[in-house]
Every structure is written in C-alpha cells, then in structure tokens.
Design an enzyme around this catalytic site. Structure first.
Site, short mmCIF file in Angstrom:
data_model
loop_
_atom_site.label_atom_id
_atom_site.label_comp_id
_atom_site.label_asym_id
_atom_site.label_seq_id
_atom_site.Cartn_x
_atom_site.Cartn_y
_atom_site.Cartn_z
N HIS A 10 42.23 41.06 21.32
CA HIS A 10 43.65 40.69 21.40
C HIS A 10 43.83 39.28 20.86
CE1 HIS A 10 47.79 41.05 22.94
NE2 HIS A 10 47.69 39.75 23.02
N CYS A 11 44.33 39.20 19.64
CA CYS A 11 44.61 37.91 19.02
C CYS A 11 45.71 38.12 17.98
CB CYS A 11 43.35 37.33 18.37
SG CYS A 11 42.50 38.47 17.28
N HIS A 12 46.21 37.02 17.42
CA HIS A 12 47.33 37.11 16.47
C HIS A 12 47.07 36.22 15.28
CE1 HIS A 12 49.61 38.68 19.94
NE2 HIS A 12 49.24 37.61 20.61
N ASP A 60 43.49 35.99 22.90
CA ASP A 60 44.94 35.78 22.74
C ASP A 60 45.23 34.54 21.87
OD1 ASP A 60 47.93 35.04 24.57
OD2 ASP A 60 47.62 36.47 22.94
N ASN A 118 53.60 30.68 23.13
CA ASN A 118 54.48 30.45 24.28
C ASN A 118 53.83 29.75 25.46
OD1 ASN A 118 56.96 31.55 23.37
ND2 ASN A 118 55.98 33.54 23.40
#
Ligand SMILES: O=C(O)/C=C(\C=C(/O)C(=O)O)C(=O)O
Length: 301
Positions: A31-33, A257, A262
């Site tokens: 899970h990363c962006h 992440d 945010n």
C-alpha cells in the site's frame, strides 16, 4: 503544474532510518502511492487535497532502502479517476509493481485491458467522507461486475463507524475484497469491544475479505512515542493489528502508505514503520505470509 500543496500538509520523512527488522526475501510494500508530478500528471479538479509531488523514482528508492522487493501502487483520491501517474509507475517498475486503480462507470473495456496489461489488479472504492464525494452504489456494483472477469479485486477504504450502514453493500461484492487500514478502528475502544468485533465478524463470515494491517500512524492516539515507554511506537494500535494477523494470517497485507497523504501533526519515519511489523506479526511464519505469500498470491499469481 502550478499546484499548491494543502496548507499544513507534511512532506514525507526525509532520510528514513534503516529498519532493524530484516524484511524477508520477496517482501511487498502492498500500500503506497505516487503523486504527480503535477506538471505531467495534473491532480483531479474534484480532489479534496493537493499533495506534494512524490515520484516513482523516490518510491522505488525507498523500496530498496527499506529492503522491499515489490510495490502495490494504490490510486489516491487526489488523482481521482485519472490513473496515468500510477500506470506510469507500473510501466517503469520492471514488473516489480502492481496497481489498484480508481475508475468510473464510463471506463472502457479497452482502458481496463490496457491497465491490466500494465499490472493493475484491482479497483478502489473510497467511502471516507473527507476524501471523496458520494458515489452511487449501483455504479460501484456495475464496476465490480465488470472487473471480476479480469480477476481483479476491490479495495475498500471506510471508517469503522460507517461499517454497519455499508455492511450489505460490502458483503454483496462479487470479488475478493481488501480493506484499507483495518477499516480505521477507534483504538481507544477495547480490541474485543463491539465495534472491532463487528470488523472481525465481517472477515470471519466472509472469507473473500482481506485486510491491510497498515497505518498505525493514522490510527494511533499515542503517536510515535510508545505508551508504556518501550521502544516500539504506536503501542495502542498493536492489539488490533495483531488480532487480525493472528486470526486471519492468510488474508492480511502490509504497506508503508508512503508518501503518507493528509498527515498534519507528525510524519512517520518509514524505517520505524517497518520495525512495527514484528509487533503485529510475531513469528517468521506470520511475517512471511503477511509480507510475501499473501501479496504475491493476490497480485503476482
Ligand atoms: O493514503 C491513505 O491510504 C490514506 C489516506 C488518503 C488516501 O488513501 C487517498 O487520498 O486516496 C487518508 O487517510 O487521508
């Protein structure tokens, strides 16, 4: 691209520590962006925040620094249904990255095929109100039925308080379902209290449901300093994540992440996050399932 980062938004941690915990061979950051760069991949007009640019090169450098072998790049809401930045990262990964896209009902079969060829293996449905506006359930069901023949799964991001009202929709999804960040439990409540019991029931009664045991930095009230003075951070999240790993060892995933969108009050050291893993996956067997076997089966089979 003239995009200004949301005020107060922290950049990711520069110079993350080398983890003490040695990741097993073939470990996957699931899970990363990647964000932008905004000049090349403009952020979506409907977004609720504007991130700092965070490139595939920086993501893959972090992968190597921490000792991961692969990544699953998840489309973030700031890019809306424009998946080009994520797909670009997959195409430039030498097969070491898979993706989760955000699509609308207007997506064409051709576009789905192209994303599949690039390495996309799922779509993401986001129900976090501070991130997205409402999407009609009939559109989401339509999308889920269209991606099922591709062998894709559905990633869902929601807050624990919304699980009861979303229960019927989630339990009717026709694919494997992967929950982001354990459905964001309130870790100030008992780990065996009714709220988290509902999430455990969701997974126990629906073997197609998986969970990422991720983002202690988002869920923790204690923050990076341990509650009881021990070295390990985010102590108050451990019982929740450990319970899910112990109860459903073949249906859990982990990720950094990065670049942590945010976050406004503190930014985790990604090396510290990796050192959190042995506290929630407490044996080499559980660590191998969480970090290697499960993500490989779901994304690289
Ligand atoms: O990165 C995360 O998984 C968490 C967040 C953001 C997103 O997922 C997104 O914008 O798509 C958040 O909780 O703000």
């Amino acid at each position: 691209g003239g995009f200004t980062k949301t005020p107060g938004w922290l950049d990711w941690y520069t110079g993350p520590s080398k983890p003490t915990f040695k990741l097993p061979e073939g470990a996957v950051d699931a899970h990363c962006h990647v964000f932008g760069p905004g000049a090349e991949f403009p952020y979506a007009p409907e977004r609720k925040y504007t991130p700092c640019d965070a490139s595939k090169q920086q993501l893959y450098a972090l992968r190597d620094h921490l000792g991961f072998d692969k990544n699953v790049v998840v489309q973030a809401t700031c890019n809306g249904a424009d998946n080009r930045a994520m797909v670009d990262a997959l195409l430039n990964s030498n097969g070491k990255a898979r993706g989760v896209a955000t699509v609308k009902r207007s997506v064409t079969d051709q576009e789905l095929q192209e994303m599949h060829a690039a390495g996309v293996r799922g779509v993401r449905f986001n129900f976090v109100k501070r991130l997205v506006d409402f999407t009609p359930k009939d559109e989401l069901i339509e999308i889920a039925n269209r991606i099922k023949p591709l062998g894709w799964h559905v990633v869902i991001y929601f807050e624990a308080v919304d699980l009861p009202e979303l229960w019927d929709f989630f339990t009717a999804l026709p694919t494997t379902v992967v929950v982001d960040h354990m459905g964001r439990p309130d870790v100030t409540k008992p780990v065996d209290g009714p709220e988290f019991e509902l999430f455990v029931k969701f997974m126990r009664e629906h073997p197609n449901v998986w969970s990422k045991v991720t983002c202690p930095e988002r869920l923790s009230v204690a923050g990076p300093k341990a509650l009881d003075g021990e070295q390990n951070a985010y102590r108050d999240v451990v019982p929740f994540a450990k319970r899910i790993v112990d109860t459903f060892p073949d249906r859990v995933l982990w990720g950094t992440d990065w670049p942590h969108p945010n976050l406004k009050d503190h930014m985790p050291d990604d090396g510290l996050l990796v050192d959190f893993i042995p506290h929630i996956a407490t044996t080499p067997e559980l660590q191998k399932k969480l970090l290697v076997d499960n993500p490989t089966r779901l994304y690289w089979s």
